[in-house]
Enzyme design. Structure first.
Site, PDB file in Angstrom:
ATOM      1  N   ASP A  28       0.828  -1.213   0.000  1.00  0.00           N
ATOM      2  CA  ASP A  28       0.000   0.000   0.000  1.00  0.00           C
ATOM      3  C   ASP A  28       0.859   1.259   0.000  1.00  0.00           C
ATOM      4  O   ASP A  28       1.979   1.257   0.508  1.00  0.00           O
ATOM      5  CB  ASP A  28      -0.929  -0.032   1.229  1.00  0.00           C
ATOM      6  CG  ASP A  28      -2.090   0.937   1.086  1.00  0.00           C
ATOM      7  OD1 ASP A  28      -2.412   1.328  -0.055  1.00  0.00           O
ATOM      8  OD2 ASP A  28      -2.673   1.307   2.118  1.00  0.00           O
TER       9      ASP A  28
ATOM     10  N   ASN B 107       1.249   3.415  -2.915  1.00  0.00           N
ATOM     11  CA  ASN B 107       1.780   3.839  -4.224  1.00  0.00           C
ATOM     12  C   ASN B 107       1.245   5.216  -4.625  1.00  0.00           C
ATOM     13  O   ASN B 107       1.985   6.056  -5.131  1.00  0.00           O
ATOM     14  CB  ASN B 107       1.369   2.842  -5.321  1.00  0.00           C
ATOM     15  CG  ASN B 107       1.980   1.476  -5.131  1.00  0.00           C
ATOM     16  OD1 ASN B 107       2.845   1.302  -4.281  1.00  0.00           O
ATOM     17  ND2 ASN B 107       1.544   0.512  -5.927  1.00  0.00           N
ATOM     18  N   GLY B 108      -0.048   5.417  -4.401  1.00  0.00           N
ATOM     19  CA  GLY B 108      -0.678   6.681  -4.791  1.00  0.00           C
ATOM     20  C   GLY B 108      -0.090   7.858  -4.020  1.00  0.00           C
ATOM     21  O   GLY B 108       0.272   8.883  -4.603  1.00  0.00           O
TER      22      GLY B 108
ATOM     23  N   TRP C 250       2.796   7.997  -2.552  1.00  0.00           N
ATOM     24  CA  TRP C 250       4.201   8.168  -2.960  1.00  0.00           C
ATOM     25  C   TRP C 250       4.272   9.081  -4.190  1.00  0.00           C
ATOM     26  O   TRP C 250       5.075  10.001  -4.250  1.00  0.00           O
ATOM     27  CB  TRP C 250       4.805   6.800  -3.272  1.00  0.00           C
ATOM     28  CG  TRP C 250       6.264   6.798  -3.620  1.00  0.00           C
ATOM     29  CD1 TRP C 250       7.316   6.655  -2.763  1.00  0.00           C
ATOM     30  CD2 TRP C 250       6.829   6.939  -4.934  1.00  0.00           C
ATOM     31  NE1 TRP C 250       8.504   6.694  -3.457  1.00  0.00           N
ATOM     32  CE2 TRP C 250       8.234   6.864  -4.790  1.00  0.00           C
ATOM     33  CE3 TRP C 250       6.293   7.114  -6.212  1.00  0.00           C
ATOM     34  CZ2 TRP C 250       9.110   6.963  -5.870  1.00  0.00           C
ATOM     35  CZ3 TRP C 250       7.169   7.226  -7.295  1.00  0.00           C
ATOM     36  CH2 TRP C 250       8.548   7.143  -7.115  1.00  0.00           C
TER      37      TRP C 250
ATOM     38  N   HIS D  29       2.535   3.285  -8.928  1.00  0.00           N
ATOM     39  CA  HIS D  29       2.368   1.845  -9.160  1.00  0.00           C
ATOM     40  C   HIS D  29       3.577   1.289  -9.915  1.00  0.00           C
ATOM     41  O   HIS D  29       4.058   0.191  -9.639  1.00  0.00           O
ATOM     42  CB  HIS D  29       1.091   1.576  -9.957  1.00  0.00           C
ATOM     43  CG  HIS D  29      -0.162   1.976  -9.227  1.00  0.00           C
ATOM     44  ND1 HIS D  29      -0.396   1.638  -7.916  1.00  0.00           N
ATOM     45  CD2 HIS D  29      -1.243   2.688  -9.619  1.00  0.00           C
ATOM     46  CE1 HIS D  29      -1.565   2.127  -7.533  1.00  0.00           C
ATOM     47  NE2 HIS D  29      -2.105   2.780  -8.553  1.00  0.00           N
TER      48      HIS D  29
ATOM     49  N   GLU E 207     -12.331  -4.503  -4.671  1.00  0.00           N
ATOM     50  CA  GLU E 207     -12.791  -3.117  -4.465  1.00  0.00           C
ATOM     51  C   GLU E 207     -12.027  -2.137  -5.359  1.00  0.00           C
ATOM     52  O   GLU E 207     -12.535  -1.061  -5.680  1.00  0.00           O
ATOM     53  CB  GLU E 207     -12.617  -2.718  -2.997  1.00  0.00           C
ATOM     54  CG  GLU E 207     -13.565  -3.407  -2.032  1.00  0.00           C
ATOM     55  CD  GLU E 207     -13.235  -4.874  -1.775  1.00  0.00           C
ATOM     56  OE1 GLU E 207     -12.064  -5.274  -1.950  1.00  0.00           O
ATOM     57  OE2 GLU E 207     -14.152  -5.643  -1.424  1.00  0.00           O
TER      58      GLU E 207
ATOM     59  N   LEU F 283      10.639 -20.746  -4.890  1.00  0.00           N
ATOM     60  CA  LEU F 283       9.771 -19.740  -4.268  1.00  0.00           C
ATOM     61  C   LEU F 283       8.413 -19.779  -4.972  1.00  0.00           C
ATOM     62  O   LEU F 283       8.353 -19.734  -6.202  1.00  0.00           O
ATOM     63  CB  LEU F 283      10.376 -18.332  -4.409  1.00  0.00           C
ATOM     64  CG  LEU F 283       9.462 -17.179  -3.964  1.00  0.00           C
ATOM     65  CD1 LEU F 283       9.211 -17.212  -2.456  1.00  0.00           C
ATOM     66  CD2 LEU F 283      10.056 -15.819  -4.365  1.00  0.00           C
TER      67      LEU F 283
ATOM     68  N   ARG G 231       2.182  -4.929   6.085  1.00  0.00           N
ATOM     69  CA  ARG G 231       1.427  -3.879   5.389  1.00  0.00           C
ATOM     70  C   ARG G 231       2.237  -2.598   5.414  1.00  0.00           C
ATOM     71  O   ARG G 231       2.679  -2.157   6.478  1.00  0.00           O
ATOM     72  CB  ARG G 231       0.047  -3.639   6.001  1.00  0.00           C
ATOM     73  CG  ARG G 231      -0.711  -2.542   5.226  1.00  0.00           C
ATOM     74  CD  ARG G 231      -2.188  -2.487   5.463  1.00  0.00           C
ATOM     75  NE  ARG G 231      -2.780  -1.515   4.541  1.00  0.00           N
ATOM     76  CZ  ARG G 231      -4.018  -1.528   4.102  1.00  0.00           C
ATOM     77  NH1 ARG G 231      -4.837  -2.467   4.489  1.00  0.00           N
ATOM     78  NH2 ARG G 231      -4.457  -0.602   3.284  1.00  0.00           N
TER      79      ARG G 231
ATOM     80  N   ARG H  10      -5.152  -1.941   8.892  1.00  0.00           N
ATOM     81  CA  ARG H  10      -6.342  -2.732   8.519  1.00  0.00           C
ATOM     82  C   ARG H  10      -5.970  -3.819   7.529  1.00  0.00           C
ATOM     83  O   ARG H  10      -4.919  -3.801   6.907  1.00  0.00           O
ATOM     84  CB  ARG H  10      -7.453  -1.827   7.985  1.00  0.00           C
ATOM     85  CG  ARG H  10      -7.044  -0.972   6.814  1.00  0.00           C
ATOM     86  CD  ARG H  10      -8.224  -0.156   6.253  1.00  0.00           C
ATOM     87  NE  ARG H  10      -7.745   0.797   5.259  1.00  0.00           N
ATOM     88  CZ  ARG H  10      -7.521   2.080   5.499  1.00  0.00           C
ATOM     89  NH1 ARG H  10      -7.776   2.604   6.669  1.00  0.00           N
ATOM     90  NH2 ARG H  10      -7.060   2.866   4.532  1.00  0.00           N
TER      91      ARG H  10
ATOM     92  N   SER I 288      -8.195  -4.825   4.962  1.00  0.00           N
ATOM     93  CA  SER I 288      -8.738  -4.500   3.632  1.00  0.00           C
ATOM     94  C   SER I 288      -9.160  -5.734   2.827  1.00  0.00           C
ATOM     95  O   SER I 288      -8.821  -5.863   1.645  1.00  0.00           O
ATOM     96  CB  SER I 288      -7.740  -3.644   2.838  1.00  0.00           C
ATOM     97  OG  SER I 288      -7.461  -2.438   3.514  1.00  0.00           O
TER      98      SER I 288
ATOM     99  N   GLU J  84       1.203 -13.349  12.242  1.00  0.00           N
ATOM    100  CA  GLU J  84       1.817 -12.193  12.912  1.00  0.00           C
ATOM    101  C   GLU J  84       1.774 -11.003  11.950  1.00  0.00           C
ATOM    102  O   GLU J  84       2.039 -11.157  10.755  1.00  0.00           O
ATOM    103  CB  GLU J  84       3.276 -12.498  13.287  1.00  0.00           C
ATOM    104  CG  GLU J  84       3.435 -13.632  14.279  1.00  0.00           C
ATOM    105  CD  GLU J  84       2.818 -13.321  15.650  1.00  0.00           C
ATOM    106  OE1 GLU J  84       2.818 -12.144  16.052  1.00  0.00           O
ATOM    107  OE2 GLU J  84       2.341 -14.272  16.293  1.00  0.00           O
TER     108      GLU J  84
HETATM  109  C1  IPE Z   1      -5.369  -2.827  -0.350  1.00  0.00           C
HETATM  110  O1  IPE Z   1      -5.042  -1.495  -0.488  1.00  0.00           O
HETATM  111  C2  IPE Z   1      -5.378  -3.494  -1.705  1.00  0.00           C
HETATM  112  C3  IPE Z   1      -4.083  -3.676  -2.333  1.00  0.00           C
HETATM  113  C4  IPE Z   1      -2.934  -3.379  -1.793  1.00  0.00           C
HETATM  114  C5  IPE Z   1      -4.127  -4.244  -3.655  1.00  0.00           C
HETATM  115  P1  IPE Z   1      -6.155  -0.377  -0.654  1.00  0.00           P
HETATM  116  O2  IPE Z   1      -5.458   0.916  -0.735  1.00  0.00           O
HETATM  117  O3  IPE Z   1      -7.063  -0.725  -1.772  1.00  0.00           O
HETATM  118  O4  IPE Z   1      -6.988  -0.520   0.701  1.00  0.00           O
HETATM  119  P2  IPE Z   1      -7.712   0.578   1.560  1.00  0.00           P
HETATM  120  O5  IPE Z   1      -8.624   1.317   0.635  1.00  0.00           O
HETATM  121  O6  IPE Z   1      -6.652   1.450   2.130  1.00  0.00           O
HETATM  122  O7  IPE Z   1      -8.427  -0.183   2.635  1.00  0.00           O
HETATM  123  C1  IPE Z   2      -1.544   0.186  -3.388  1.00  0.00           C
HETATM  124  O1  IPE Z   2      -1.320   1.542  -3.440  1.00  0.00           O
HETATM  125  C2  IPE Z   2      -1.669  -0.428  -4.763  1.00  0.00           C
HETATM  126  C3  IPE Z   2      -3.038  -0.843  -5.107  1.00  0.00           C
HETATM  127  C4  IPE Z   2      -4.069  -0.779  -4.337  1.00  0.00           C
HETATM  128  C5  IPE Z   2      -3.229  -1.360  -6.450  1.00  0.00           C
HETATM  129  P1  IPE Z   2      -2.529   2.576  -3.456  1.00  0.00           P
HETATM  130  O2  IPE Z   2      -2.881   2.860  -4.862  1.00  0.00           O
HETATM  131  O3  IPE Z   2      -3.646   2.084  -2.614  1.00  0.00           O
HETATM  132  O4  IPE Z   2      -1.849   3.846  -2.803  1.00  0.00           O
HETATM  133  P2  IPE Z   2      -2.495   4.836  -1.749  1.00  0.00           P
HETATM  134  O5  IPE Z   2      -2.991   4.022  -0.612  1.00  0.00           O
HETATM  135  O6  IPE Z   2      -3.599   5.552  -2.448  1.00  0.00           O
HETATM  136  O7  IPE Z   2      -1.378   5.739  -1.359  1.00  0.00           O
HETATM  137 MG    MG Z   3      -4.111   2.320  -0.658  1.00  0.00          MG
END
Ligand code: IPE
Ligand code: IPE
Ligand code: MG
Length: 235
Positions: A13, A15-16, A18, A30, A60, A124, A181, A187, A189, A200
């Site tokens: 989690d 990437n956005g 970042w 991503h 989702e 692996l 995470r 969470r 998710s 753990e």
């Molecule tokens: C969980 O991250 C799904 C993946 C990493 C693919 P999300 O960014 O979608 O989850 P929420 O919205 O923070 O719960």
């Molecule tokens: C996780 O990064 C990658 C996917 C869910 C595909 P996000 O895209 O959820 O990044 P944030 O949480 O918005 O920073």
């Molecule tokens: Mg996210």
């Protein structure tokens, strides 16, 4: 000191965030995240982790803007194209969990091709969770058991945790020992709801594209410091 976890699962989690913090489009985050996958895979090989499950796309996540969803699908295709030969060579076996019939045809075809090409590898097991939802996986397992009960193939009393687990996408894998995470969210998710019962959990504030090999090693250290009791008294 405990052992190396056999199975590590990762909610990749951040990437956005970042990308946004650099004034870049989310897709750039991503793309940068793909490099973290490479580092994680290498760290697993170096440390003897046998299963690595990566939450790459949740059910989702289809609700995100089409531009982002399409970009993620293209990245998946690119990742599979670029990594195919290396996976074959390095002894990595590719698996997937999730409803992959919901993915674009080209992604499905590529996935199948790489899974077949790596089917005899054992060093692996790399498991990609794609269009994955823990609740949907449980519902699908319930439907399959209900159909068997209706046809008389099983009786309701035959349903045990083991039989139930055998109907999940993860039937041929051990439960995760360690869940990592990134990006600090506390969470699950909708990830591996059944399988994480006694896993753990290690949460780091690092965003996924910033996640380095040392961060993976730190998570393993954290895991080794835990006392896994499974409901019993410490011993
Ligand atoms: C969980 O991250 C799904 C993946 C990493 C693919 P999300 O960014 O979608 O989850 P929420 O919205 O923070 O719960
Ligand atoms: C996780 O990064 C990658 C996917 C869910 C595909 P996000 O895209 O959820 O990044 P944030 O949480 O918005 O920073
Ligand atoms: Mg996210």
């Amino acid at each position: 000191m405990g052992d190396t976890p056999k199975h590590v699962a990762v909610i990749m989690d951040g990437n956005g965030r970042w990308a946004q913090s650099r004034g870049l489009p989310r897709l750039a985050g991503h793309e940068a995240g793909s490099k973290s996958i490479e580092r994680c895979v290498q760290a697993c090989i170096d440390t003897g982790v046998e299963y690595l499950t990566l939450y790459a796309f949740s059910s989702e996540n289809w609700k995100r803007p089409a531009l982002e969803v399409n970009g993620l699908m293209l990245l998946l295709e690119k990742f599979l194209n670029q990594k195919r030969d290396e996976m074959v060579r390095e002894g990595i076996r590719l698996h997937h969990i999730g409803r992959i019939d919901e993915l674009p045809t080209v992604c499905r075809r590529k996935l199948r091709e790489v899974m077949e090409a790596t089917a005899s590898n054992t060093r692996l097991h790399l498991v990609l969770a794609l269009s994955y939802s823990g609740r949907a996986e449980i519902v699908d397992a319930v439907k399959s058991l209900a159909a068997d009960a209706e046809s008389g193939a099983i009786q309701p009393d035959d349903i045990t945790p083991d039989l139930f687990a055998s109907r999940l996408n993860t039937s041929d894998m051990p439960d995760p020992d360690l869940l990592i995470r990134t990006s600090g969210e506390m969470r699950i998710s909708n990830f591996l709801l059944w399988q994480l019962s006694y896993t753990e959990i290690h949460v780091t504030k690092k965003l996924w594209p910033d996640f380095q090999k040392d961060d993976f090693l730190a998570a393993l250290e954290d895991y080794r410091s835990r006392s896994r009791r499974y409901g019993c008294v410490a011993g």
